[in-house]
Design an enzyme around this catalytic site. Sequence first.
Site, short mmCIF file in Angstrom:
data_model
loop_
_atom_site.label_atom_id
_atom_site.label_comp_id
_atom_site.label_asym_id
_atom_site.label_seq_id
_atom_site.Cartn_x
_atom_site.Cartn_y
_atom_site.Cartn_z
CB CYS B 47 -0.83 -0.03 1.31
SG CYS B 47 0.03 0.09 2.77
CB CYS B 50 4.16 -0.56 2.27
SG CYS B 50 2.90 -1.29 3.13
CG ASP B 451 9.11 -34.07 -1.13
OD1 ASP B 451 9.58 -35.28 -0.78
OD2 ASP B 451 9.66 -33.21 -0.78
CG ASP B 631 11.15 -29.25 -0.82
OD1 ASP B 631 10.98 -30.54 -0.66
OD2 ASP B 631 11.77 -28.63 0.17
CG ASP B 635 11.24 -33.79 -4.38
OD1 ASP B 635 10.92 -35.18 -4.13
OD2 ASP B 635 11.15 -32.85 -3.43
#
Lengths: 52, 732
Positions: B47, B50, B451, B631, B635
Amino acid sequence: MDILGLLIPVSLFLGLLGLAFFFWMLRRGQFDDPDGDANRILSEDYDDKPKK
Amino acid sequence: MTVTFDHAQERARPGACPACNVAPAAEHLAELPKDATLMLSLPGIHCAGCISGVEKALRGIPGVKEARVNLTLRRAAVEAEPGVTPDDLTQVLEAAGYEAHELDPGVLATTAADRAGRDLLMRLAVAFFAMMNVMLLSVAVWAGAEGVTRDMMHWISAGIAIPAVIFSGQPFYLSAWSALRGGRLNMDVPITLAIVLAVGTSLYETTQSGEHAYFDAAIALCTFLLAGRYLDHRTRASARSAAQELAALEVPRAVRILSDGTEETVAASDLAVGDIVRVKPGGRIPVDGVVTEGQSELDRSLMTGESLPVYAGPGQVVSAGEVNLTGPLLVQVQAAGRDTSLHRIADLVAVAESGRSNYNSLADRAAKLYAPGVHILSVVAAVGWYIGTQDLRVSLNIAAAVLIITCPCALGLAVPAVTTAASGRLFRKGLLIKKGTALERLAEADTVVFDKTGTLTTGTPDPVGLEDLPEGDLRVALALAEVSSHPLADALAVALRARGLQPATVTDLVERPGYGVEGLWHDKPVRLGRAAWLGAEAPDMTASFLKIGDQAPRTVRFTDTLREGAEETVAALKADGKRVILISGDTKGAVTRFAGRMGIDEVIAEALPEEKAALVADLAAEGAKVLMVGDGLNDTAALAAAHVSISPASALDAARTASDMVLMGRSLAPIGDAVTTSVSAAKRIHENFSIATVYNVLAVPLAVAGLATPLIAALAMSLSSITVSLNALRLR
C-alpha cells in the site's frame, strides 16, 4: 464540406501529438510501476525526485 | 539548468536503444548516478503507507542517496555509497517491520528493462491511433458519403492505415514468415494473409473508386491482435521476472581460507578445486568437497528427503546444497560452481523439460484446424465467384472479406485474456505461474503426488509426548537445549518454553558438535543428544535423547511440523476426486505415520530420486495426468517428468526451475485455489472458442454470399473480440 479539408488534418495532427506524448512517457518509464504510482498519490510526502 | 557530460565517453557506450543513439542526452538523463545499485525484494509491501515507510527508512540510513520502491515488482532500488552493505539495509527494514531480502542485481539485469513489452506497447499505440482515425473516416463513408468525397475518405484512410499496418503488424509478419519457412502453419499465417489481402484489395478498390475498402478492418484486426499479444506478454513477463527474482534471492557467497590463514569472502563461482572454505553453522555448503576439519551434523533433506540430520567429520564427503547445522566446518573444494552435483542435476532437468514443451496448447490445436479451413474456404469462395461472374475484382474482394471476417481476433484474444485474468488472480493469492500452458495442464491433472519433507511439512521438527516425562527432567532438557542451535534442540526449547517451564541450573555447558550438549546438574553429568552418544537404541523416527546421571536415557520424539494449509489442501484435492499419493525419501515408519495423520492412503517410502521420477513416468504410462508437488533436489527429476508441477518458494533453485508454478508464501492453500481456477479458466477458454465459432458460423455465409460490407465486417469483428474479453473478465 470544405471544412473537412481543415478538420481532418487538425484531428490527425492532434492524434499524432498524443501518440508522440505517449511514446515520450513510455521512454521515460512511466508505465514501469502502475501499482506504485496509483498508490503514491495517497502519500502525504511531496515526491521531489519523481522517477526519471 | 545545463547538462554537461563527456561526449567521447557517451559515444563509446552503446545506446540502450536505437533512439538513444540518436538522442544521447535523453539516455543520459534517464540514467541514475552510478554508485552502487542495491536491489531489495520486499514481498510484504502492498500500500501507499508501505511505500513511504520503506523509502523513509532507507533514506534515513547514512550513505544512502536515493531509494525508490517499485510496488508492481515489490522491489526497491537503492543508490548508496560503496560502503553501504545490503545487510545494513535489510536490518533497518526488518526493524521498521518490513520483510526484505537482498537481490543479485546481476541476475536481475536481464529483466530490468522490458524491451519486448515496450516494443509491443508502442506498436499497439500506433495501431490504436490509426484505428481511431480510420474508423472516424469510415463512419462518414458508412453514413452515405458518395463519389468524390468517398474516394477522398478512402485515400486518407489508405494514407493512415498502410504505414500503420506495416509498422504495427511486424510481430505477425515475422512469426508467419518463420512458420512458413519451417514448413508449418500457425495462427499468424491467416492473420498476415488477411491483412495483406485486405490492404491490397482495398487499395485497388480505392484506385477504381470502388465502394468496399477494408482499411478499417485491417487496422482494427492489428489492434485487437496486438492487444492479445501484449496481454500474453505481460503475463509471462511478470512470471519470468518473479522467477528470476527467486533465483536472485540466493546470492551464493563463500568464505575462503587463504594459505596465510586469513579469510576472504568470495562469490561461490570464483572458487577453484583445492580451495578451503569455512562453512558456519546454519550455512549452506556452497561446493562439493571433503570435510578437512571440524565436526557437525548435516541437514540433507533437500538432497535426499531424509529428515534426520547426518553426522559429519573429517573425511566426510559433502555436496553443495546441504545445510551445516551445529559446528563450523572446513571443506576442501572438489567441485565448484557449474560442476557441482547440484548444478549437474539442474542441467539434467533442463534436458528433461524440453520433452514437455511438446505439449500443444489449446490455441495451437485450434490454429491447426482453423488455418487450413479458412484458407480453403476463401479460395473456394474466390473460385466460385470467378466462375459465376467472370469478374476477378469481385472474386478477390469476396476472398478478402472471408479472410477478414473469419480472422481470429476472438481466437487471438481467447487464450491470452483468460490466462492473464487467471494468473493475475492466482498471483494475488500467492501462486506464480511460470509457463504459458501450465494452467491448461493443471486443469487436466487427476493424480497428485506430494513430497513429504519440505513440502507437506516445513522440515522443522515438533516434539511429541513431552507430558510423559517428569518436569524436573524437562527443566534440565530445557537448560541443555537452549545452548545449541541444532534444529531439534531449538524446537525442544521452544516447545518447553511454551509450556511455561524455567530451565534448571546446569553448569559447565558444552556443545559437542555432531553429538549434542552436555553439562553438570547437581554434580551429575547430564547429556542431550544423539542415540549413539548416550548408548541408547535409535528408533525409526526422529528423536533426541536425555541422559541424567546413571539413569536410562529418556527419549524425546519428534514429528514433522505440518506446513500451513497442508491438511486443507489434501482434503480439498481428495474431495475433488483426485488420487493423492505421498512419496518420500524418508524411512517407512515415519512416512506411514505421517500419511495416516494427513489421511493419505497411498504411500511410497524410502524412494530414491530416480524412483520418484520413475513413479511419475509409470503413472503417466497408465494414462494419469500427474500434478507433482515437491521441493528438494531429489524431486527435481519427478517435477520435470510430471504433467504439471508446483514447488514452494523455500525449494531449491533447481526444483523451482523445474516446476511450472511456484508458491510465493509459506502456505500450501493456494494449490487448491489454483486447481479450481485452472478448471474454470479452461472452461472459459473453451467457451471463448465456442463464441468465436458461433460468430464465424453466422458471419462466414454472409461473406461468402458477398453481403459483407466493410461496416458488417468491422462490427462483427469488434463484437466478437469484446465478447471474448468480457467473458474472460468473468474469471477475476
